[in-house]
Scaffold this motif. Sequence first.
Motif, PDB file in Angstrom:
ATOM      1  N   UNK A   1     -16.624   5.848  16.825  1.00 18.01           N
ATOM      2  CA  UNK A   1     -16.441   4.685  15.957  1.00 18.01           C
ATOM      3  C   UNK A   1     -15.455   5.021  14.840  1.00 18.01           C
ATOM      4  N   UNK A   2     -14.279   4.379  14.801  1.00 11.37           N
ATOM      5  CA  UNK A   2     -13.322   4.678  13.727  1.00 11.37           C
ATOM      6  C   UNK A   2     -13.875   4.356  12.339  1.00 11.37           C
ATOM      7  N   UNK A   3     -14.872   3.462  12.263  1.00 12.43           N
ATOM      8  CA  UNK A   3     -15.473   3.114  10.969  1.00 12.43           C
ATOM      9  C   UNK A   3     -16.133   4.300  10.287  1.00 12.43           C
TER      10      UNK A   3
ATOM     11  N   UNK B   1      -5.628   4.697  17.836  1.00 14.86           N
ATOM     12  CA  UNK B   1      -5.927   4.151  19.158  1.00 14.86           C
ATOM     13  C   UNK B   1      -7.117   3.204  19.174  1.00 14.86           C
ATOM     14  N   UNK B   2      -8.103   3.438  18.321  1.00 16.03           N
ATOM     15  CA  UNK B   2      -9.344   2.665  18.370  1.00 16.03           C
ATOM     16  C   UNK B   2      -9.388   1.605  17.276  1.00 16.03           C
ATOM     17  N   UNK B   3      -9.524   0.342  17.694  1.00 15.72           N
ATOM     18  CA  UNK B   3      -9.662  -0.736  16.725  1.00 15.72           C
ATOM     19  C   UNK B   3     -11.092  -0.812  16.205  1.00 15.72           C
TER      20      UNK B   3
ATOM     21  N   UNK C   1      -9.824  -0.667  22.279  1.00 16.98           N
ATOM     22  CA  UNK C   1      -8.617   0.118  22.042  1.00 16.98           C
ATOM     23  C   UNK C   1      -7.473  -0.815  21.645  1.00 16.98           C
ATOM     24  N   UNK C   2      -6.616  -0.326  20.774  1.00 21.79           N
ATOM     25  CA  UNK C   2      -5.530  -1.147  20.233  1.00 21.79           C
ATOM     26  C   UNK C   2      -4.447  -1.376  21.278  1.00 21.79           C
ATOM     27  N   UNK C   3      -3.893  -2.574  21.323  1.00 25.50           N
ATOM     28  CA  UNK C   3      -2.758  -2.838  22.207  1.00 25.50           C
ATOM     29  C   UNK C   3      -1.446  -2.472  21.522  1.00 25.50           C
TER      30      UNK C   3
END
Length: 334
Positions: free
Chosen positions: A203-205, A240-242, A247-249
């Motif tokens: 989790x990027x959070x 990379x991770x939203x 995953x980010x486009x």
Amino acid sequence: MCRMQIATFNQNFNNIRSNKKMSYSPTFGYRSAFSRQLDVVLDKQRVCKKDVSNLTSAFNDFVLKHFNSQRLLGAGFHGRVYKIDDKYAFKLPNLTADLFFFENIPKKKFGALKTYYGESVANFTHAKILKNVSSCGIHTQAGIPQKLLASLLPDDAQAYYENIYLPKFAAVPQRAFDAIAKDFDTLNKMGRGFNNYTFDFKNPNNFVLVGNTLRITDEISSTCIKNPNSIAEMLSVFLEKMNIETFAPYSDGAVPARRQLLKKIILAGMKCNLDFGDCPADKIIWNNIIENLCNLKVSSGSVMNTLKSMRKIVPEQKLRLKLTSDYLDNILSK
């Protein structure tokens, strides 16, 4: 989104942040009765029966009177974190409980980590007391915050990621990335054989910006993988991770901020001699970020090989970082 829509979205988001900040203002500068009681026990470094009773009573009283969704600081795989006051927060599992009983003051295991805020200072049944990651109440999570995601349409979520998150984190000073890279290295060195430790990169959070510093939250897990806290994992979290599921486009408009982040992360990893990440999954991360998201005109393999050769051939750190910076500037400018 057109430019006018983005500007409107940014203004609306800033208004939301301003209103949330105002809702927290009564708690600024104060310490709850529970926190004061907890500090007394922590200062003594021992717990008697009376302390158990007092802490149990004080915490349950706090939860009964003050617990609400406005205190939510973050949510993740392991549970939700709520603000107590400027100094402490508490973490609940995703299952709720009615009563909490004091259990213990745990021995500090990860005290050598300077940017880590996920270790509990006291344990209750169904709850852990943590240091508040942001005493001022204002912080920005990497990616799209889970509590914000629920209220955004997909296009607005991507707009937040590309127009608010990425530029804000790309502007973070190099020393902030150096500090978390140092903690990556410290945590790697705490491992032995097949018993190693890793931050939660799902989790990027879990990576939070407070002022000009980056801080790490959530639980540290055990793994058999050696040196799991790598440059690849740092790249994935910030580029990379939203969110925990998405995953980010690729986006043309996001490339400049992504390239700034890429340089800062690689420089931090080179400074602290972090592993690049050589398993197949790590190589996919490098490939996606170098050749897709950052749209560089070089292969991820050539970038990794160049950086590895530089680390091997140039042992002097200051010179190695200068050469790394020059190399990155060259490939990022094309």
